[in-house]
Scaffold this motif. Structure first.
Motif, mmCIF file in Angstrom:
data_model
loop_
_atom_site.group_PDB
_atom_site.id
_atom_site.type_symbol
_atom_site.label_atom_id
_atom_site.label_comp_id
_atom_site.label_asym_id
_atom_site.label_seq_id
_atom_site.Cartn_x
_atom_site.Cartn_y
_atom_site.Cartn_z
ATOM 1 N N PRO A 1 50.414 60.070 15.150
ATOM 2 C CA PRO A 1 52.257 60.152 14.196
ATOM 3 C C PRO A 1 52.609 61.333 13.551
ATOM 4 O O PRO A 1 51.574 62.242 13.528
ATOM 5 C CB PRO A 1 51.931 59.095 12.972
ATOM 6 C CG PRO A 1 50.127 59.234 12.765
ATOM 7 C CD PRO A 1 50.127 59.274 13.832
ATOM 8 N N ASP B 1 53.997 62.896 7.991
ATOM 9 C CA ASP B 1 54.849 62.498 6.374
ATOM 10 C C ASP B 1 54.835 63.086 5.215
ATOM 11 O O ASP B 1 56.656 64.026 5.487
ATOM 12 C CB ASP B 1 54.194 61.031 5.688
ATOM 13 C CG ASP B 1 54.262 59.776 6.012
ATOM 14 O OD1 ASP B 1 54.481 60.121 7.621
ATOM 15 O OD2 ASP B 1 53.447 58.964 6.480
ATOM 16 N N HIS C 1 50.989 58.230 7.711
ATOM 17 C CA HIS C 1 50.565 57.164 7.888
ATOM 18 C C HIS C 1 50.956 56.508 9.861
ATOM 19 O O HIS C 1 52.220 57.720 10.451
ATOM 20 C CB HIS C 1 51.374 55.995 7.052
ATOM 21 C CG HIS C 1 52.786 56.167 7.654
ATOM 22 N ND1 HIS C 1 54.057 56.780 7.382
ATOM 23 C CD2 HIS C 1 53.713 54.292 8.552
ATOM 24 C CE1 HIS C 1 54.480 56.251 7.684
ATOM 25 N NE2 HIS C 1 54.340 55.114 8.496
ATOM 26 N N ASP C 2 50.826 55.756 10.220
ATOM 27 C CA ASP C 2 50.998 55.514 11.772
ATOM 28 C C ASP C 2 51.543 53.976 11.712
ATOM 29 O O ASP C 2 51.209 53.194 11.745
ATOM 30 C CB ASP C 2 49.946 55.534 12.820
ATOM 31 C CG ASP C 2 49.756 55.429 13.734
ATOM 32 O OD1 ASP C 2 50.953 54.905 14.399
ATOM 33 O OD2 ASP C 2 49.006 55.767 14.937
ATOM 34 N N ASN D 1 52.587 52.153 13.977
ATOM 35 C CA ASN D 1 51.882 51.917 15.418
ATOM 36 C C ASN D 1 50.440 51.485 15.299
ATOM 37 O O ASN D 1 50.319 50.948 15.994
ATOM 38 C CB ASN D 1 53.083 52.619 16.628
ATOM 39 C CG ASN D 1 54.107 52.813 16.435
ATOM 40 O OD1 ASN D 1 55.064 51.706 16.273
ATOM 41 N ND2 ASN D 1 54.393 54.092 16.723
ATOM 42 N N CYS E 1 47.476 55.534 15.462
ATOM 43 C CA CYS E 1 46.184 56.233 15.378
ATOM 44 C C CYS E 1 45.109 56.551 13.804
ATOM 45 O O CYS E 1 45.670 55.700 12.770
ATOM 46 C CB CYS E 1 46.475 57.926 15.204
ATOM 47 S SG CYS E 1 45.446 58.810 14.501
ATOM 48 N N TYR F 1 41.831 61.145 12.416
ATOM 49 C CA TYR F 1 42.727 62.117 12.318
ATOM 50 C C TYR F 1 41.349 63.439 12.002
ATOM 51 O O TYR F 1 41.203 63.208 11.240
ATOM 52 C CB TYR F 1 43.538 62.354 11.227
ATOM 53 C CG TYR F 1 44.660 60.999 10.949
ATOM 54 C CD1 TYR F 1 45.690 60.726 10.894
ATOM 55 C CD2 TYR F 1 44.395 59.280 10.433
ATOM 56 C CE1 TYR F 1 47.530 59.697 11.372
ATOM 57 C CE2 TYR F 1 45.267 58.124 9.967
ATOM 58 C CZ TYR F 1 46.547 58.428 10.807
ATOM 59 O OH TYR F 1 47.832 57.536 10.198
ATOM 60 N N SER G 1 44.889 63.233 16.882
ATOM 61 C CA SER G 1 44.587 62.399 17.010
ATOM 62 C C SER G 1 43.045 62.563 17.391
ATOM 63 O O SER G 1 42.969 63.263 18.457
ATOM 64 C CB SER G 1 45.490 61.426 17.979
ATOM 65 O OG SER G 1 45.782 61.813 18.658
ATOM 66 N N SER H 1 51.024 67.103 15.818
ATOM 67 C CA SER H 1 52.367 66.490 15.480
ATOM 68 C C SER H 1 52.174 68.195 14.143
ATOM 69 O O SER H 1 51.002 67.763 13.875
ATOM 70 C CB SER H 1 52.991 65.927 13.942
ATOM 71 O OG SER H 1 51.588 65.352 13.670
#
Length: 375
Positions: free
Chosen positions: A131, A134, A163-164, A166, A169, A172, A242, A296
């Motif tokens: 993800p 944030d 946060h994910d 979905n 993941c 981290y 991830s 990311s």
């Protein structure tokens, strides 16, 4: 009587000192083990595999690169890419190559004759989605309160939130690159430069045992007052990776080992299992890990007033003397440099430290492409 006691004391002291000798524990650890540091991401230009040899227990040395190897990475769709040795022990993918989320990757290594011409292979690793980060933010931290004899000092604690939504993941890992501006407070040609540094600490976090897949206020880095990172302007680029459960266990063990003091009975690197093995000899141990991860990233800039920061270019550290001006200075540019030529007319302000005159001794005067001037 007193002289006799002194003689006995000296004799005992010499006897004790003569019994001290270095103890090197006997282990069955191989003298040299292959160390693999591999990272495949979904971003082109960031994929490389580093091969080195470990040193025996009790010896300290710089990493010994393993050159002349054949390094290949293939996926479950039949694609195979050869990595080229771009510097000793560093094997890089072609610039166009990048991993694809959902695909499974395997690494193959054939070492040179000097390393036994052995073949190694990694277990298949699937690239997991990751993800976005944030937020990255900081808080001032008082590290020394003001008193009658001391000034107040403030450090900078950098935090991360992620946060994910979905819920894919749950493991981290983070790396970061720091860049900061320095400025010499004197009239010199190379007055402003930029320095950069990559993170060395291991930062991992699992949300598998939490009610919500969320990382809140993770303490990523602390900048103390003993550096000049915060004097002008500072930037940090954070990369988020991830991990699968096996790789998370690997990094977590490394993290705990790094935090330990390093006694005789602490974990040694060979106790941390690798996902790389020797296909020619199952008893041949391998260190390190072949990592496959989407990534990311997020960057922030910090330009704020922190109290009590270290001043690399203070007058006490830089100014050596003042001498009469109006003429040339013998030996200039060999052992004496001018900081200011009209600060106290008709005087020169001079320094014996070239670093106080030229910031390129510490960094580069080429501004990074991502750098934003102003606030």
């Amino acid at each position: 009587m007193k002289n006799s006691i002194k003689i006995v004391f000296i004799f005992i002291t010499l006897l004790i000192n003569s019994c001290i000798s270095q103890f090197v524990p006997q282990t069955n650890e191989s003298k040299e083990l292959l160390v693999v540091e591999g990272l495949i991401t979904d971003q082109p230009g960031t994929n490389s595999i580093i091969l080195t040899k470990s040193m025996p227990l009790g010896q300290r040395s710089n990493a010994n690169p393993v050159s002349g190897c054949v390094v290949m990475v293939n996926d479950d769709h039949g694609s195979k890419v050869e990595f080229t040795e771009t510097s000793p022990g560093v094997y890089s993918a072609p610039s166009f190559f990048h991993g694809v989320i959902g695909r499974v990757y395997t690494m193959e290594i054939q070492t040179n004759a000097a390393s036994g011409s052995l073949n190694y292979k990694s277990y298949p690793v699937e690239m997991q989605p990751v993800p976005p980060i944030d937020s990255i933010y900081y808080e001032k931290v008082t590290v020394q309160h003001a008193s009658s004899s001391t000034i107040e000092k403030e450090g900078c604690q950098i935090y991360l939130n992620a946060h994910d939504a979905n819920d894919q993941c749950k493991y981290y890992r983070w790396e970061y690159a720091e860049t900061w501006q320095i400025e010499i407070p004197y009239t010199v040609p190379n007055k402003i430069c930029w320095l950069s540094s990559n993170s060395t600490a291991i930062n991992v976090k699992s949300t598998s045992g939490l009610a919500e897949n969320r990382v809140n206020k993770y303490p990523l880095d602390f900048i103390s007052t003993v550096t000049d990172r915060l004097n002008q302007k500072y930037s940090i680029l954070v990369k988020q990776f991830s991990l699968n459960v096996d790789e998370f266990a690997y990094w977590e063990k490394l993290q705990k080992m790094a935090e330990q003091v390093g006694g005789l009975y602490d974990m040694i690197p060979s106790s941390i299992p690798s996902n790389v093995y020797c296909t020619d000899d199952p008893n041949e141990e391998v260190l390190g890990y072949f990592s496959v991860s989407a990534t990311s990233s997020k960057r922030i800039f910090i330009k704020d007033n922190f109290k009590g920061l270290f001043n690399y270019y203070s007058a006490d550290a830089c100014i050596a003397d003042t001498i009469p001006g109006g003429g040339s200075i013998p030996g200039l540019n060999t052992s004496v440099w001018i900081l200011v030529d009209n600060f106290m007319p008709p005087y020169f302000v001079i320094t014996y430290s070239k670093g106080c005159y030229d910031c390129t001794l510490r960094g580069t005067n080429i501004k990074p492409e991502f750098w934003i001037d102003g606030k």
